[in-house]
Write a protein that holds these residues in place. Structure first.
Motif, PDB file in Angstrom:
ATOM      1  N   VAL A 133      36.042 -31.813 -14.441  1.00  0.00           N
ATOM      2  CA  VAL A 133      35.863 -33.195 -14.917  1.00  0.00           C
ATOM      3  C   VAL A 133      34.451 -33.399 -15.455  1.00  0.00           C
ATOM      4  O   VAL A 133      34.262 -33.977 -16.525  1.00  0.00           O
ATOM      5  CB  VAL A 133      36.152 -34.204 -13.774  1.00  0.00           C
ATOM      6  N   SER A 134      33.452 -32.896 -14.741  1.00  0.00           N
ATOM      7  CA  SER A 134      32.061 -33.100 -15.177  1.00  0.00           C
ATOM      8  C   SER A 134      31.776 -32.350 -16.481  1.00  0.00           C
ATOM      9  O   SER A 134      31.084 -32.879 -17.371  1.00  0.00           O
ATOM     10  CB  SER A 134      31.080 -32.658 -14.090  1.00  0.00           C
ATOM     11  N   ALA A 135      32.302 -31.136 -16.612  1.00  0.00           N
ATOM     12  CA  ALA A 135      32.118 -30.374 -17.857  1.00  0.00           C
ATOM     13  C   ALA A 135      32.792 -31.097 -19.025  1.00  0.00           C
ATOM     14  O   ALA A 135      32.228 -31.184 -20.126  1.00  0.00           O
ATOM     15  CB  ALA A 135      32.682 -28.966 -17.712  1.00  0.00           C
ATOM     16  N   ALA A 136      33.996 -31.631 -18.783  1.00  0.00           N
ATOM     17  CA  ALA A 136      34.726 -32.354 -19.827  1.00  0.00           C
ATOM     18  C   ALA A 136      33.954 -33.591 -20.284  1.00  0.00           C
ATOM     19  O   ALA A 136      33.901 -33.901 -21.485  1.00  0.00           O
ATOM     20  CB  ALA A 136      36.121 -32.749 -19.320  1.00  0.00           C
ATOM     21  N   GLU A 137      33.345 -34.292 -19.343  1.00  0.00           N
ATOM     22  CA  GLU A 137      32.563 -35.484 -19.689  1.00  0.00           C
ATOM     23  C   GLU A 137      31.387 -35.132 -20.595  1.00  0.00           C
ATOM     24  O   GLU A 137      31.089 -35.829 -21.567  1.00  0.00           O
ATOM     25  CB  GLU A 137      32.061 -36.184 -18.421  1.00  0.00           C
ATOM     26  N   THR A 138      30.716 -34.018 -20.284  1.00  0.00           N
ATOM     27  CA  THR A 138      29.580 -33.569 -21.092  1.00  0.00           C
ATOM     28  C   THR A 138      30.020 -33.224 -22.510  1.00  0.00           C
ATOM     29  O   THR A 138      29.400 -33.650 -23.497  1.00  0.00           O
ATOM     30  CB  THR A 138      28.914 -32.328 -20.442  1.00  0.00           C
ATOM     31  N   VAL A 139      31.106 -32.451 -22.631  1.00  0.00           N
ATOM     32  CA  VAL A 139      31.625 -32.058 -23.955  1.00  0.00           C
ATOM     33  C   VAL A 139      32.053 -33.294 -24.736  1.00  0.00           C
ATOM     34  O   VAL A 139      31.759 -33.429 -25.937  1.00  0.00           O
ATOM     35  CB  VAL A 139      32.813 -31.081 -23.800  1.00  0.00           C
ATOM     36  N   ASN A 140      32.742 -34.206 -24.054  1.00  0.00           N
ATOM     37  CA  ASN A 140      33.218 -35.432 -24.694  1.00  0.00           C
ATOM     38  C   ASN A 140      32.055 -36.254 -25.270  1.00  0.00           C
ATOM     39  O   ASN A 140      32.116 -36.738 -26.401  1.00  0.00           O
ATOM     40  CB  ASN A 140      34.008 -36.256 -23.677  1.00  0.00           C
ATOM     41  N   LEU A 141      30.980 -36.395 -24.497  1.00  0.00           N
ATOM     42  CA  LEU A 141      29.810 -37.161 -24.963  1.00  0.00           C
ATOM     43  C   LEU A 141      29.161 -36.503 -26.176  1.00  0.00           C
ATOM     44  O   LEU A 141      28.747 -37.194 -27.115  1.00  0.00           O
ATOM     45  CB  LEU A 141      28.794 -37.313 -23.829  1.00  0.00           C
ATOM     46  N   ARG A 142      29.083 -35.181 -26.174  1.00  0.00           N
ATOM     47  CA  ARG A 142      28.480 -34.467 -27.322  1.00  0.00           C
ATOM     48  C   ARG A 142      29.310 -34.657 -28.587  1.00  0.00           C
ATOM     49  O   ARG A 142      28.777 -34.893 -29.672  1.00  0.00           O
ATOM     50  CB  ARG A 142      28.366 -32.972 -27.001  1.00  0.00           C
ATOM     51  N   LEU A 143      30.648 -34.532 -28.429  1.00  0.00           N
ATOM     52  CA  LEU A 143      31.515 -34.686 -29.603  1.00  0.00           C
ATOM     53  C   LEU A 143      31.520 -36.132 -30.091  1.00  0.00           C
ATOM     54  O   LEU A 143      31.513 -36.386 -31.305  1.00  0.00           O
ATOM     55  CB  LEU A 143      32.937 -34.221 -29.270  1.00  0.00           C
ATOM     56  N   LEU A 144      31.515 -37.077 -29.165  1.00  0.00           N
ATOM     57  CA  LEU A 144      31.445 -38.495 -29.547  1.00  0.00           C
ATOM     58  C   LEU A 144      30.194 -38.780 -30.360  1.00  0.00           C
ATOM     59  O   LEU A 144      30.218 -39.561 -31.319  1.00  0.00           O
ATOM     60  CB  LEU A 144      31.460 -39.389 -28.304  1.00  0.00           C
ATOM     61  N   LYS A 145      29.077 -38.158 -29.976  1.00  0.00           N
ATOM     62  CA  LYS A 145      27.819 -38.360 -30.707  1.00  0.00           C
ATOM     63  C   LYS A 145      27.961 -37.876 -32.144  1.00  0.00           C
ATOM     64  O   LYS A 145      27.507 -38.537 -33.092  1.00  0.00           O
ATOM     65  CB  LYS A 145      26.690 -37.606 -29.994  1.00  0.00           C
ATOM     66  N   LEU A 146      28.608 -36.717 -32.319  1.00  0.00           N
ATOM     67  CA  LEU A 146      28.849 -36.195 -33.677  1.00  0.00           C
ATOM     68  C   LEU A 146      29.734 -37.144 -34.491  1.00  0.00           C
ATOM     69  O   LEU A 146      29.633 -37.218 -35.711  1.00  0.00           O
ATOM     70  CB  LEU A 146      29.516 -34.820 -33.623  1.00  0.00           C
ATOM     71  N   CYS A 147      30.642 -37.854 -33.775  1.00  0.00           N
ATOM     72  CA  CYS A 147      31.578 -38.769 -34.440  1.00  0.00           C
ATOM     73  C   CYS A 147      31.040 -40.214 -34.473  1.00  0.00           C
ATOM     74  O   CYS A 147      31.808 -41.148 -34.695  1.00  0.00           O
ATOM     75  CB  CYS A 147      32.933 -38.732 -33.733  1.00  0.00           C
ATOM     76  N   GLU A 148      29.741 -40.353 -34.203  1.00  0.00           N
ATOM     77  CA  GLU A 148      29.080 -41.665 -34.252  1.00  0.00           C
ATOM     78  C   GLU A 148      29.711 -42.677 -33.301  1.00  0.00           C
ATOM     79  O   GLU A 148      29.822 -43.865 -33.615  1.00  0.00           O
ATOM     80  CB  GLU A 148      29.074 -42.202 -35.691  1.00  0.00           C
ATOM     81  N   GLY A 149      30.141 -42.174 -32.134  1.00  0.00           N
ATOM     82  CA  GLY A 149      30.559 -43.071 -31.061  1.00  0.00           C
ATOM     83  C   GLY A 149      32.027 -43.435 -31.007  1.00  0.00           C
ATOM     84  O   GLY A 149      32.467 -44.106 -30.078  1.00  0.00           O
ATOM     85  N   ILE A 150      32.819 -42.974 -31.980  1.00  0.00           N
ATOM     86  CA  ILE A 150      34.259 -43.284 -31.949  1.00  0.00           C
ATOM     87  C   ILE A 150      35.042 -42.156 -32.616  1.00  0.00           C
ATOM     88  O   ILE A 150      34.650 -41.646 -33.664  1.00  0.00           O
ATOM     89  CB  ILE A 150      34.551 -44.648 -32.629  1.00  0.00           C
ATOM     90  N   TYR A 151      36.138 -41.758 -31.963  1.00  0.00           N
ATOM     91  CA  TYR A 151      36.987 -40.718 -32.543  1.00  0.00           C
ATOM     92  C   TYR A 151      37.943 -41.324 -33.563  1.00  0.00           C
ATOM     93  O   TYR A 151      38.716 -42.223 -33.227  1.00  0.00           O
ATOM     94  CB  TYR A 151      37.818 -40.029 -31.461  1.00  0.00           C
ATOM     95  N   THR A 152      37.870 -40.841 -34.795  1.00  0.00           N
ATOM     96  CA  THR A 152      38.893 -41.152 -35.798  1.00  0.00           C
ATOM     97  C   THR A 152      39.275 -39.838 -36.468  1.00  0.00           C
ATOM     98  O   THR A 152      38.460 -38.899 -36.494  1.00  0.00           O
ATOM     99  CB  THR A 152      38.388 -42.133 -36.878  1.00  0.00           C
ATOM    100  N   PRO A 153      40.482 -39.743 -37.003  1.00  0.00           N
ATOM    101  CA  PRO A 153      40.868 -38.505 -37.687  1.00  0.00           C
ATOM    102  C   PRO A 153      39.906 -38.143 -38.809  1.00  0.00           C
ATOM    103  O   PRO A 153      39.572 -36.973 -39.006  1.00  0.00           O
ATOM    104  CB  PRO A 153      42.270 -38.834 -38.230  1.00  0.00           C
ATOM    105  N   GLU A 154      39.442 -39.161 -39.542  1.00  0.00           N
ATOM    106  CA  GLU A 154      38.551 -38.914 -40.681  1.00  0.00           C
ATOM    107  C   GLU A 154      37.211 -38.331 -40.226  1.00  0.00           C
ATOM    108  O   GLU A 154      36.672 -37.416 -40.859  1.00  0.00           O
ATOM    109  CB  GLU A 154      38.319 -40.220 -41.464  1.00  0.00           C
TER     110      GLU A 154
END
Length: 202
Positions: free
Chosen positions: A53-74
């Motif tokens: 769970v903790s590793a997933a949270e870290t990865v999720n935050l990093r990817l969210l940052k790349l996506c400017e805070g929100i996941y969209t397909p685009e």
């Protein structure tokens, strides 16, 4: 937002099963967070596969940052597999995430139709996507669509919870199906309590 259940579900389960009734009484209300946006839920589910769970949270935050805070397909589609992989996941997972974004953009997957489908139709639709199996689709039915009657055979924590609750040394599909029938149509609420039991120290 949390998974929605109430007195009707609790009372039905308590009346049908004394051991489950005792477990519900002991644990009390359970708040399981929902991710109503199905695309976000799909991305998060792939991230969470087979890591803590903790590793997933870290990865999720990093990817969210790349996506400017929100996941969209685009926003996902603009990233390379390498950029996604560098957030801390395997290249295979990165390709799954891009594949889901592409499926939505090309309209091979219409997420707007998913809420209108039956549980079986949702599972049959989602498992066409690489990286999404039956278990992942079932978790999405609970954690994104708030479906009331999901008890997943593929979930090892659910199996462990059942074995602990009823003191079984093993659990086969036939016995599991009996419990699923007993809990129906509120299998998802039973799942919340079985998950909680499976995490308790023995």
């Amino acid at each position: 937002m949390y998974f929605q259940y109430g007195e009707k579900e609790i009372n039905t389960l308590k009346n049908r099963d004394k051991r489950l009734a005792a477990l519900i009484e002991r644990i009390g209300d359970i708040k399981r967070p929902l991710t109503p946006d199905l695309f976000t839920a799909l991305v998060k589910n792939i991230i969470e596969q087979q890591i803590s769970v903790s590793a997933a949270e870290t990865v999720n935050l990093r990817l969210l940052k790349l996506c400017e805070g929100i996941y969209t397909p685009e926003r996902i589609a603009k990233l390379s597999e390498q950029e996604i992989q560098q957030c801390g996941m395997t290249m295979r997972k990165a390709s799954y995430i891009i594949g889901i974004a592409d499926a939505v953009i090309s309209e091979r997957l219409d997420l707007n139709k998913i809420p209108e489908m039956t549980d079986k139709e949702v599972i049959d639709t989602l498992i066409q996507l690489k990286g999404i199996g039956v278990w992942t689709a079932e978790m999405l039915l609970i954690s994104s669509l708030n479906r009331p009657d999901i008890l997943s055979w593929g979930d090892l924590a659910i199996q462990r919870g059942i074995m602990r609750l009823y003191r079984h040394k093993t659990l086969n599909k036939v016995r599991f199906a009996r419990y699923r029938k007993r809990y129906s149509p509120y299998g998802s609420t039973a799942s919340l309590y079985l998950w909680a039991l499976s995490k308790e120290p023995e």
